[in-house]
Each structure stands twice: as structure tokens, then as C-alpha cells.
Design a protein around this motif. Structure first.
Motif, mmCIF file in Angstrom:
data_model
loop_
_atom_site.group_PDB
_atom_site.id
_atom_site.type_symbol
_atom_site.label_atom_id
_atom_site.label_comp_id
_atom_site.label_asym_id
_atom_site.label_seq_id
_atom_site.Cartn_x
_atom_site.Cartn_y
_atom_site.Cartn_z
ATOM 1 N N ALA A 113 0.818 -1.214 0.000
ATOM 2 C CA ALA A 113 0.000 0.000 0.000
ATOM 3 C C ALA A 113 0.848 1.259 0.000
ATOM 4 O O ALA A 113 0.414 2.309 -0.486
ATOM 5 N N TRP A 114 2.082 1.172 0.549
ATOM 6 C CA TRP A 114 2.932 2.358 0.674
ATOM 7 C C TRP A 114 4.027 2.386 -0.384
ATOM 8 O O TRP A 114 4.984 3.148 -0.264
ATOM 9 N N ARG A 115 3.907 1.557 -1.427
ATOM 10 C CA ARG A 115 4.840 1.635 -2.560
ATOM 11 C C ARG A 115 4.321 2.587 -3.634
ATOM 12 O O ARG A 115 5.070 2.978 -4.515
ATOM 13 N N PHE A 116 3.042 2.890 -3.598
ATOM 14 C CA PHE A 116 2.419 3.834 -4.524
ATOM 15 C C PHE A 116 2.769 3.528 -5.982
ATOM 16 O O PHE A 116 3.147 4.404 -6.748
ATOM 17 N N GLY A 117 2.643 2.246 -6.308
ATOM 18 C CA GLY A 117 2.882 1.813 -7.681
ATOM 19 C C GLY A 117 4.316 1.467 -7.990
ATOM 20 O O GLY A 117 4.616 0.992 -9.091
ATOM 21 N N GLY A 118 5.229 1.697 -7.066
ATOM 22 C CA GLY A 118 6.631 1.352 -7.295
ATOM 23 C C GLY A 118 6.820 -0.147 -7.436
ATOM 24 O O GLY A 118 6.057 -0.944 -6.880
ATOM 25 N N SER A 119 7.857 -0.547 -8.153
ATOM 26 C CA SER A 119 8.048 -1.959 -8.479
ATOM 27 C C SER A 119 8.975 -2.689 -7.516
ATOM 28 O O SER A 119 9.240 -3.875 -7.692
ATOM 29 N N VAL A 168 10.637 -1.833 -0.859
ATOM 30 C CA VAL A 168 10.812 -0.830 0.195
ATOM 31 C C VAL A 168 10.329 0.531 -0.306
ATOM 32 O O VAL A 168 11.075 1.283 -0.942
ATOM 33 N N ALA A 169 9.050 0.813 -0.085
ATOM 34 C CA ALA A 169 8.447 2.090 -0.490
ATOM 35 C C ALA A 169 8.621 2.363 -1.982
ATOM 36 O O ALA A 169 8.655 3.522 -2.400
ATOM 37 N N GLY A 170 8.758 1.315 -2.776
ATOM 38 C CA GLY A 170 8.945 1.482 -4.208
ATOM 39 C C GLY A 170 10.326 1.953 -4.598
ATOM 40 O O GLY A 170 10.563 2.321 -5.753
ATOM 41 N N MET A 171 11.302 1.924 -3.658
ATOM 42 C CA MET A 171 12.618 2.494 -3.925
ATOM 43 C C MET A 171 13.785 1.570 -3.632
ATOM 44 O O MET A 171 14.933 2.018 -3.689
ATOM 45 N N GLY A 172 13.554 0.325 -3.300
ATOM 46 C CA GLY A 172 14.679 -0.545 -3.028
ATOM 47 C C GLY A 172 14.267 -1.928 -2.594
ATOM 48 O O GLY A 172 13.074 -2.255 -2.516
ATOM 49 N N GLU A 173 15.274 -2.756 -2.311
ATOM 50 C CA GLU A 173 15.041 -4.167 -2.005
ATOM 51 C C GLU A 173 15.091 -4.431 -0.506
ATOM 52 O O GLU A 173 15.725 -3.707 0.262
ATOM 53 N N PRO A 227 -9.790 -2.475 -11.453
ATOM 54 C CA PRO A 227 -9.223 -3.562 -12.270
ATOM 55 C C PRO A 227 -7.752 -3.387 -12.617
ATOM 56 O O PRO A 227 -7.061 -4.374 -12.879
ATOM 57 N N LYS A 228 -7.241 -2.153 -12.605
ATOM 58 C CA LYS A 228 -5.820 -1.958 -12.895
ATOM 59 C C LYS A 228 -4.926 -2.601 -11.836
ATOM 60 O O LYS A 228 -3.768 -2.904 -12.111
ATOM 61 N N TYR A 229 -5.475 -2.806 -10.641
ATOM 62 C CA TYR A 229 -4.666 -3.271 -9.529
ATOM 63 C C TYR A 229 -4.181 -4.706 -9.715
ATOM 64 O O TYR A 229 -3.179 -5.110 -9.125
ATOM 65 N N PHE A 230 -4.876 -5.484 -10.542
ATOM 66 C CA PHE A 230 -4.467 -6.862 -10.772
ATOM 67 C C PHE A 230 -3.013 -6.970 -11.259
ATOM 68 O O PHE A 230 -2.325 -7.938 -10.977
ATOM 69 N N ALA A 231 -2.593 -5.980 -12.038
ATOM 70 C CA ALA A 231 -1.272 -6.048 -12.679
ATOM 71 C C ALA A 231 -0.198 -5.288 -11.917
ATOM 72 O O ALA A 231 0.960 -5.269 -12.357
ATOM 73 N N VAL A 232 -0.517 -4.688 -10.762
ATOM 74 C CA VAL A 232 0.488 -3.956 -9.997
ATOM 75 C C VAL A 232 1.565 -4.939 -9.527
ATOM 76 O O VAL A 232 1.253 -6.011 -9.003
ATOM 77 N N PRO A 233 2.858 -4.621 -9.728
ATOM 78 C CA PRO A 233 3.930 -5.550 -9.325
ATOM 79 C C PRO A 233 3.819 -5.951 -7.852
ATOM 80 O O PRO A 233 3.434 -5.146 -6.999
ATOM 81 N N HIS A 234 4.187 -7.193 -7.563
ATOM 82 C CA HIS A 234 4.104 -7.695 -6.190
ATOM 83 C C HIS A 234 5.363 -8.486 -5.863
ATOM 84 O O HIS A 234 5.337 -9.710 -5.723
ATOM 85 N N PRO A 235 6.506 -7.774 -5.747
ATOM 86 C CA PRO A 235 7.761 -8.479 -5.506
ATOM 87 C C PRO A 235 7.835 -9.060 -4.092
ATOM 88 O O PRO A 235 7.209 -8.554 -3.177
#
Length: 464
Positions: free
Chosen positions: A242-248, A251-256, A456-464
């Protein structure tokens, strides 16, 4: 008590600072910042006797019967500063009869920086900050967890995390949807590896509660949820989807994750297990799902009528889907928006044309048009955009609702239950086994139906 005007608040605080400093302080400007219903936040610029400007932040709780939690927050901020955590400095505190506002407040120095996540993640200004974000957050969180608990007496201790969710959100916990219930049962059955000990936990360490400038994290804000608990809770919350805001990246969409754990270990002297981190990430997903329901209930109960809060209620479908992803029940995929596919809606005789779907489409288009939004403030524009998204949710439900209802009823009947509530009751009682593939398939299908309507866009959001 109503919320006072910003200029009046700033003037009274300036008079207080004049008295405590022994030198005149006046107000140059003041404004109220967007904030929740229970607390008010003001930004002001003061000027001292030599004409030097000083920016401050005032946090107040106008309706508080006691100190509104600001006393504990002040103690934590001071202890955090002593531990090397970047936080605002307390300039003045009016927590009792000495309050010049007539209600509790804290005055802090203003720290510049950006808190809007999408700007931090995308603007070139913060490119260098993004590169060092994970390293910085690992070290900052280690220092948070080294705060001397003796300097912050009275903090509540979170002993059993799942019991804490039940206590915090009793209504929502009892009514949680099946996807979150499966995740909760898994959390109970698979406790995480233990940490060396409990400590001070921020409780809401994430993008949105961090001020970031061009050099990195400038300040950690919003300590209302601070408590004693397992330190990995903070790490898991920071990594929650929820706190990645679309990042792939996690860690907050900014790291591993590994980089965060390594940076944490450099300061803390021990490295949390990735297994524990992932447990707390799933826990965060369940918690945010419950918070979505809690926020919607604030609107439904009339406590705070808001289209944004109403819309957040449907976001629990995203958390259900994320929980099922973590449990290995579903996989990310691309799902077309039903509104982009030429499909006829339900029979609307005898109401005629335009159909309800066509009327809703016109309404959504109007809410998004330049004619409506061009002169709006950013805050009103945001809520108008949310309203447009709500219209789309309703359009999808008008289009697909009857089909989804019939399909769900058929699936549930095959399991021997009549509706969603009965499904969850059967899972709680053990009548249905949450590890059974047929049960999981039925839950997943219902979650998919909810998410297709909600986003429906949420299905494809990355989930590492």
C-alpha cells in the motif's frame, strides 16, 4: 469546540513565545494544513524583533478532554531526537491549564521537504534521495528502536499483534472479508521468528509520514501510533504494498528488502530474518484492509462525511488480493477494465434512454472535465477526482453486479453456505478449512469480482 482560525492560533502562540523568550515575536503569515478530524495542524511564519523569519508548525487537539495524546508525542519526539532520529524540535507545549489556546497544542520548528509520495517517487528533484532512501531508512529505524523506553513512559505494549487488531478494530475485525480472514488465520498459524527484544515502534513509518528533501529523509513525522512492540513491525509496514504507490520494488517502491535489512543491521547490531519481515508485511496488508473498512465506517456512521472515506472502503479489495498473492492463491495478471469493453448493461425497461450506465458515464466525464476542475484548489480537485473514480466503481457494479451475485451464490452453495457472512463464520468455526483448495478457489473468485469492480488496474500492480 470549533476549530479556530489560523491567524488567531498563530498570534496567541507568538505572544506565548514572546513571553518565554523575553523578546517580541509577531506573526507574518498563518494557514491551516489539511489534517484529520481529531487534530488540527497549522503552519505559520513568525518574525522576531530583528525581522528574522521563523517557520513553525502548530499541532492542536481542539476537542480533547485531556492532552489529546500530545504529551506522549512530545516525550517521544524529545527521546527520538536524543537517539539521533531526525524529528522536529519542540519549541513550546501547552498541554494543560497553561495552554494559551484553551486546548492542547505543540509548537515545533518547521522542516522543509516533500511528503507527497508520488512526487518523491517521480520528480527529478528527489533522484539522489531515492538512491539513498533504503540505506537511510534502515539506519533511522534502528535508531527509532533504540529510543530509551524509560524516557517515554505510558506507551501501550503490543504483545499479540492479531489480538491488537481485534482490539483496535473490533467491528471491522468481526466483519473482515474472506480474503483477509484467510490471511489472518495464516498469520496466527505461522508466527514469525522472534526478535531479540521489544522496543519503541513508530507504528506508521512510511511514505507520507516522512519529509524528504533533495538529500534524503529530513524528518520523521506523525508519531500518534507509537507503542512498544516487535521492531520488525516498522520494517514490514514500510515495505507494505500500500505504501509503494505503484513502485516496483518492496521498500516504499525504492529498493530491495535485503538492502533495508543490511542497513538496519549496521546500526542495530542484528539483522531481522526476511521471513519475519514478510510476516509483518502480510500483517500490514491485513491491518490496512481493516483500516479501509474503519475509514468507510466513519463516513457511514456520520462521524466524518467524506467521499474519500467512502471510496477507501472499496480499497479493501486490493488488500484482499495482496493477501492472496502472499498466500500463493492468485498471481498478478492484466485484467481489462470492464468499462473499456463494449458490453450491454442490465435490462432497464421501462426507464428508457439514456441508460443508467450512460448517465453515470456522463457524470464521470463532467467531474473530470476542465470546466469543473480548472479553478479548483488542489484539495477540492483531489476530492473531485475521487468522486469520478467512485462513479466508475458504480458503473462497473451496475454492469457486472447481477452476474457476480449469481456466480458467487453458486460457488457458495457448493460449499454449503448462503452468503459472504456465512462463509466467514464457517471459516472461523472450522466448518470450512481455509487450506482446502475448493474453499480457496471460491474465496479467490469472490475477491476477483470485488477487485474488478473496485480497481481492475490493480491486478497487474507488481508484487515483488
Amino acid at each position: 469546540m470549533g476549530v479556530p482560525e489560523a491567524r488567531d492560533v498563530a498570534t496567541r502562540v507568538a505572544e506565548r513565545l514572546s513571553a518565554t523568550r523575553g523578546t517580541p515575536v509577531t506573526v507574518d503569515s498563518a494557514r491551516r494544513l489539511p489534517a484529520g478530524a481529531s487534530r488540527a495542524t497549522y503552519a505559520a511564519t513568525l518574525v522576531d524583533s530583528e525581522g528574522r523569519p521563523e517557520a513553525i508548525i502548530i499541532r492542536a487537539v481542539p476537542a480533547a478532554q485531556d492532552d489529546g495524546g500530545l504529551g506522549a508525542e512530545a516525550e517521544v519526539l524529545r527521546a527520538a531526537a536524543d537517539a539521533g532520529v531526525p524529528v522536529p524540535a519542540i519549541l513550546d507545549a501547552g498541554l494543560g491549564e497553561d495552554s494559551v489556546l484553551g486546548f492542547p497544542y505543540l509548537t515545533m520548528n518547521f522542516i522543509g521537504g516533500e511528503s507527497i509520495p508520488r512526487r518523491i517517487l517521480r520528480d527529478d528533484t528527489y533522484a539522489a534521495a531515492r538512491d539513498r532512501f533504503v540505506q537511510q531508512c534502515g539506519g533511522i529505524l534502528a535508531r527509532v528502536h533504540q529510543i530509551d523506553a524509560a524516557a517515554t513512559p505510558g506507551l501501550e505494549e503490543l504483545v499479540d499483534p492479531v489480538d491488537a487488531l481485534r482490539a483496535l478494530f473490533p467491528r471491522e475485525f468481526d466483519a473482515m472479508p474472506a480474503g483477509l480472514l484467510l490471511a489472518t488465520q495464516w498469520l496466527v498459524a505461522n508466527p514469525p521468528p522472534s526478535s531479540p527484544g521489544s522496543g519503541v515502534v513508530h507504528g506508521d513509518f512510511r511514505l507520507g509520514n516522512l519529509l524528504v528533501d533533495a538529500d534524503g529523509v529530513a524528518a520523521v513525522l506523525d508519531w500518534e501510533l507509537v507503542h512498544i512492540g516487535d521492531p520488525v513491525e516498522d520494517l514490514g509496514w514500510l515495505c507494505a504494498k500500500a505504501w509503494r504507490f505503484g513502485g516496483s520494488t518492496p521498500v516504499a517502491g525504492m529498493g530491495e528488502r535485503a538492502g533495508l535489512l543490511d542497513a538496519y543491521a549496521e546500526v542495530a547490531g542484528w539483522r531481522p530474518a526476511e521471513e519475519a519481515l514478510r510476516w509483518w508485511e502480510l500483517y500490514a496488508t491485513v491491518k490496512w484492509g481493516l483500516i479501509c473498512a474503519f475509514q468507510a465506517n466513519r463516513h457511514l456512521d456520520g462521524i466524518e462525511r467524506s467521499v474519500e472515506l467512502a471510496a477507501i472502503g472499496r480499497r479493501s479489495a486490493e488488500q484482499e488480493f495482496d493477501a492472496l498473492l502472499d498466500l500463493g492463491i492468485v498471481s498478478p495478471e492484466v485484467v481489462p477494465d470492464p468499462l473499456s469493453v463494449e458490453t450491454s448493461g442490465p435490462d432497464e425497461e421501462p426507464h428508457g434512454s439514456p441508460s443508467s450506465l450512460e448517465l453515470l458515464e456522463a457524470l464521470g466525464g463532467f467531474l473530470r472535465s476542465d470546466a469543473v476542475t480548472s479553478e479548483m484548489s488542489p484539495q477540492v480537485k483531489f476530492h473531485t477526482r475521487v468522486a469520478g473514480n467512485v462513479v466508475d466503481v458504480v458503473r462497473r457494479q451496475v454492469l457486472l453486479g447481477p452476474i457476480h451475485a449469481a456466480e458467487s451464490a453458486q460457488r457458495l452453495a457448493a460449499l454449503g453456505v448462503t452468503d459472504q457472512r456465512a462463509l466467514c463464520d464457517a471459516l472461523r468455526s472450522g466448518e470450512l478449512d481455509g487450506t482446502d483448495e475448493k474453499v480457496r478457489a471460491a474465496v479467490a473468485a469472490d475477491v476477483r469480482a470485488r477487485l474488478v469492480v473496485a480497481n481492475p488496474k490493480y491486478f497487474a500492480v507488481p508484487h515483488p
